[in-house]
Design a protein around this motif. Structure first.
Motif, PDB file in Angstrom:
ATOM      1  N   ASP A  64       0.807  -1.212   0.000  1.00 50.66           N
ATOM      2  CA  ASP A  64       0.000   0.000   0.000  1.00 50.66           C
ATOM      3  C   ASP A  64       0.845   1.270   0.000  1.00 50.66           C
ATOM      4  OD1 ASP A  64      -2.317  -1.427  -0.032  1.00 50.66           O
ATOM      5  OD2 ASP A  64      -2.548  -1.434   2.144  1.00 50.66           O
ATOM      6  N   PHE A  65       2.113   1.169   0.396  1.00 50.58           N
ATOM      7  CA  PHE A  65       2.947   2.369   0.466  1.00 50.58           C
ATOM      8  C   PHE A  65       3.486   2.782  -0.908  1.00 50.58           C
ATOM      9  CE2 PHE A  65       5.857  -1.147   1.009  1.00 50.58           C
ATOM     10  CZ  PHE A  65       6.923  -0.804   0.198  1.00 50.58           C
ATOM     11  N   LEU A  66       3.383   1.931  -1.907  1.00 48.39           N
ATOM     12  CA  LEU A  66       3.859   2.239  -3.249  1.00 48.39           C
ATOM     13  C   LEU A  66       2.666   2.656  -4.102  1.00 48.39           C
ATOM     14  CD1 LEU A  66       6.571   2.141  -4.720  1.00 48.39           C
ATOM     15  CD2 LEU A  66       6.029  -0.149  -5.464  1.00 48.39           C
ATOM     16  N   PRO A  67       2.602   3.921  -4.533  1.00 53.10           N
ATOM     17  CA  PRO A  67       1.434   4.377  -5.293  1.00 53.10           C
ATOM     18  C   PRO A  67       1.384   3.752  -6.689  1.00 53.10           C
ATOM     19  CG  PRO A  67       3.056   6.120  -5.149  1.00 53.10           C
ATOM     20  CD  PRO A  67       3.563   4.999  -4.304  1.00 53.10           C
ATOM     21  N   TRP A  68       0.197   3.706  -7.253  1.00 48.75           N
ATOM     22  CA  TRP A  68       0.016   3.079  -8.566  1.00 48.75           C
ATOM     23  C   TRP A  68       0.708   3.866  -9.674  1.00 48.75           C
ATOM     24  CZ3 TRP A  68      -2.172   6.048 -12.308  1.00 48.75           C
ATOM     25  CH2 TRP A  68      -2.901   7.150 -11.893  1.00 48.75           C
ATOM     26  N   TRP A  69       0.932   5.149  -9.464  1.00 45.93           N
ATOM     27  CA  TRP A  69       1.516   5.988 -10.504  1.00 45.93           C
ATOM     28  C   TRP A  69       3.041   6.041 -10.438  1.00 45.93           C
ATOM     29  CZ3 TRP A  69       4.102   9.537  -7.740  1.00 45.93           C
ATOM     30  CH2 TRP A  69       3.600   9.865  -6.487  1.00 45.93           C
ATOM     31  N   ALA A  70       3.646   5.274  -9.535  1.00 47.18           N
ATOM     32  CA  ALA A  70       5.106   5.292  -9.396  1.00 47.18           C
ATOM     33  C   ALA A  70       5.793   4.816 -10.671  1.00 47.18           C
ATOM     34  CB  ALA A  70       5.534   4.428  -8.216  1.00 47.18           C
ATOM     35  N   THR A  71       5.255   3.781 -11.304  1.00 47.18           N
ATOM     36  CA  THR A  71       5.840   3.279 -12.548  1.00 47.18           C
ATOM     37  C   THR A  71       5.780   4.335 -13.637  1.00 47.18           C
ATOM     38  OG1 THR A  71       5.165   1.043 -11.952  1.00 47.18           O
ATOM     39  CG2 THR A  71       5.728   1.421 -14.243  1.00 47.18           C
ATOM     40  N   LEU A  72       4.640   5.019 -13.741  1.00 50.74           N
ATOM     41  CA  LEU A  72       4.502   6.058 -14.759  1.00 50.74           C
ATOM     42  C   LEU A  72       5.455   7.219 -14.504  1.00 50.74           C
ATOM     43  CD1 LEU A  72       0.619   6.134 -15.101  1.00 50.74           C
ATOM     44  CD2 LEU A  72       2.282   5.027 -16.589  1.00 50.74           C
ATOM     45  N   ALA A  73       5.628   7.588 -13.256  1.00 48.07           N
ATOM     46  CA  ALA A  73       6.538   8.684 -12.929  1.00 48.07           C
ATOM     47  C   ALA A  73       7.988   8.315 -13.252  1.00 48.07           C
ATOM     48  CB  ALA A  73       6.399   9.054 -11.455  1.00 48.07           C
ATOM     49  N   LEU A  74       8.377   7.084 -12.962  1.00 51.32           N
ATOM     50  CA  LEU A  74       9.742   6.649 -13.267  1.00 51.32           C
ATOM     51  C   LEU A  74       9.980   6.589 -14.770  1.00 51.32           C
ATOM     52  CD1 LEU A  74      10.165   3.909 -10.553  1.00 51.32           C
ATOM     53  CD2 LEU A  74      11.474   6.023 -10.733  1.00 51.32           C
ATOM     54  N   LEU A  75       8.996   6.117 -15.524  1.00 48.14           N
ATOM     55  CA  LEU A  75       9.144   6.080 -16.975  1.00 48.14           C
ATOM     56  C   LEU A  75       9.189   7.485 -17.568  1.00 48.14           C
ATOM     57  CD1 LEU A  75       6.872   3.058 -17.921  1.00 48.14           C
ATOM     58  CD2 LEU A  75       9.360   3.178 -17.974  1.00 48.14           C
ATOM     59  N   ALA A  76       8.403   8.391 -17.029  1.00 48.23           N
ATOM     60  CA  ALA A  76       8.463   9.778 -17.500  1.00 48.23           C
ATOM     61  C   ALA A  76       9.821  10.389 -17.168  1.00 48.23           C
ATOM     62  CB  ALA A  76       7.341  10.591 -16.860  1.00 48.23           C
ATOM     63  N   GLY A  77      10.365  10.065 -16.018  1.00 50.83           N
ATOM     64  CA  GLY A  77      11.700  10.537 -15.662  1.00 50.83           C
ATOM     65  C   GLY A  77      12.768   9.968 -16.579  1.00 50.83           C
ATOM     66  N   ALA A  78      12.626   8.707 -16.960  1.00 41.48           N
ATOM     67  CA  ALA A  78      13.589   8.100 -17.891  1.00 41.48           C
ATOM     68  C   ALA A  78      13.521   8.772 -19.254  1.00 41.48           C
ATOM     69  CB  ALA A  78      13.309   6.607 -18.019  1.00 41.48           C
ATOM     70  N   TRP A  79      12.328   9.068 -19.713  1.00 40.83           N
ATOM     71  CA  TRP A  79      12.154   9.745 -20.996  1.00 40.83           C
ATOM     72  C   TRP A  79      12.776  11.144 -20.953  1.00 40.83           C
ATOM     73  CZ3 TRP A  79       8.896  13.914 -22.553  1.00 40.83           C
ATOM     74  CH2 TRP A  79       8.789  14.062 -23.924  1.00 40.83           C
ATOM     75  N   THR A  80      12.548  11.837 -19.859  1.00 39.33           N
ATOM     76  CA  THR A  80      13.109  13.179 -19.700  1.00 39.33           C
ATOM     77  C   THR A  80      14.630  13.129 -19.631  1.00 39.33           C
ATOM     78  OG1 THR A  80      11.118  13.830 -18.518  1.00 39.33           O
ATOM     79  CG2 THR A  80      13.041  15.256 -18.286  1.00 39.33           C
ATOM     80  N   ALA A  81      15.170  12.174 -18.883  1.00 37.79           N
ATOM     81  CA  ALA A  81      16.624  12.041 -18.776  1.00 37.79           C
ATOM     82  C   ALA A  81      17.231  11.744 -20.135  1.00 37.79           C
ATOM     83  CB  ALA A  81      16.973  10.936 -17.782  1.00 37.79           C
ATOM     84  N   ARG A  82      16.582  10.923 -20.897  1.00 33.74           N
ATOM     85  CA  ARG A  82      17.094  10.586 -22.226  1.00 33.74           C
ATOM     86  C   ARG A  82      17.101  11.805 -23.141  1.00 33.74           C
ATOM     87  NH1 ARG A  82      20.278   6.784 -24.425  1.00 33.74           N
ATOM     88  NH2 ARG A  82      19.729   6.471 -26.575  1.00 33.74           N
ATOM     89  N   LEU A  83      16.063  12.611 -23.066  1.00 29.76           N
ATOM     90  CA  LEU A  83      15.993  13.799 -23.910  1.00 29.76           C
ATOM     91  C   LEU A  83      16.983  14.879 -23.481  1.00 29.76           C
ATOM     92  CD1 LEU A  83      12.204  14.353 -24.539  1.00 29.76           C
ATOM     93  CD2 LEU A  83      13.917  13.596 -26.154  1.00 29.76           C
ATOM     94  N   LEU A  84      17.138  15.069 -22.182  1.00 31.92           N
ATOM     95  CA  LEU A  84      17.982  16.156 -21.689  1.00 31.92           C
ATOM     96  C   LEU A  84      19.471  15.849 -21.772  1.00 31.92           C
ATOM     97  CD1 LEU A  84      16.039  17.343 -18.533  1.00 31.92           C
ATOM     98  CD2 LEU A  84      16.145  18.424 -20.774  1.00 31.92           C
ATOM     99  N   TRP A  85      19.855  14.627 -21.469  1.00 31.95           N
ATOM    100  CA  TRP A  85      21.266  14.330 -21.332  1.00 31.95           C
ATOM    101  C   TRP A  85      21.869  13.585 -22.504  1.00 31.95           C
ATOM    102  CZ3 TRP A  85      19.075  13.038 -16.141  1.00 31.95           C
ATOM    103  CH2 TRP A  85      19.143  14.143 -15.304  1.00 31.95           C
ATOM    104  N   GLN A  86      21.088  13.270 -23.521  1.00 31.83           N
ATOM    105  CA  GLN A  86      21.666  12.624 -24.694  1.00 31.83           C
ATOM    106  C   GLN A  86      22.338  13.685 -25.559  1.00 31.83           C
ATOM    107  OE1 GLN A  86      18.939  10.330 -26.960  1.00 31.83           O
ATOM    108  NE2 GLN A  86      20.438   9.747 -28.479  1.00 31.83           N
ATOM    109  N   PRO A  87      23.610  13.511 -25.882  1.00 25.07           N
ATOM    110  CA  PRO A  87      24.296  14.526 -26.678  1.00 25.07           C
ATOM    111  C   PRO A  87      23.788  14.545 -28.117  1.00 25.07           C
ATOM    112  CG  PRO A  87      25.716  12.648 -26.345  1.00 25.07           C
ATOM    113  CD  PRO A  87      24.471  12.398 -25.528  1.00 25.07           C
ATOM    114  N   GLU A  88      23.933  15.704 -28.720  1.00 25.23           N
ATOM    115  CA  GLU A  88      23.562  15.841 -30.125  1.00 25.23           C
ATOM    116  C   GLU A  88      24.570  15.074 -30.984  1.00 25.23           C
ATOM    117  OE1 GLU A  88      20.963  17.387 -31.598  1.00 25.23           O
ATOM    118  OE2 GLU A  88      20.165  17.697 -29.604  1.00 25.23           O
TER     119      GLU A  88
END
Length: 71
Positions: free
Chosen positions: A37-61
Motif C-alpha cells: 500500500d505504500f507504493l502508489p500506482w503511478w510510481a511506474t509512470l513517474a519513473l518512466l516519465a523521468g527516464a524519458w526526460t533524462a534521455r531527452l535532456l542528457w543525450q548529446p547531439e
C-alpha cells in the motif's frame, strides 16, 4: 570483444536505463504483492516519465560531420 569502447563512461551516465529498471521493479512489486500500500500506482509512470526526460535532456547531439562518431 567490446561493443562500446567507453563502457564505464556510458554506465556512469545511463540514468534513463536506471530509471527504466526501477520502473520495472516497481511494476513487478505492484503486480505480485497486493499488500504494497505504500507504493502508489503511478510510481511506474513517474519513473518512466523521468527516464524519458533524462534521455531527452542528457543525450548529446550527434556530430553532423560524422554521425558514427562518439561524443
Amino acid at each position: 570483444m567490446k561493443l562500446i569502447p567507453d563502457v564505464e563512461r556510458v554506465l556512469k551516465r545511463a540514468w534513463s536505463l536506471r530509471l527504466i529498471e526501477l520502473a520495472a521493479i516497481s511494476d513487478i512489486i505492484l503486480n505480485t504483492v497486493p499488500a504494497m500500500d505504500f507504493l502508489p500506482w503511478w510510481a511506474t509512470l513517474a519513473l518512466l516519465a523521468g527516464a524519458w526526460t533524462a534521455r531527452l535532456l542528457w543525450q548529446p547531439e550527434p556530430d553532423k560531420e560524422n554521425p558514427n562518431a562518439n561524443p
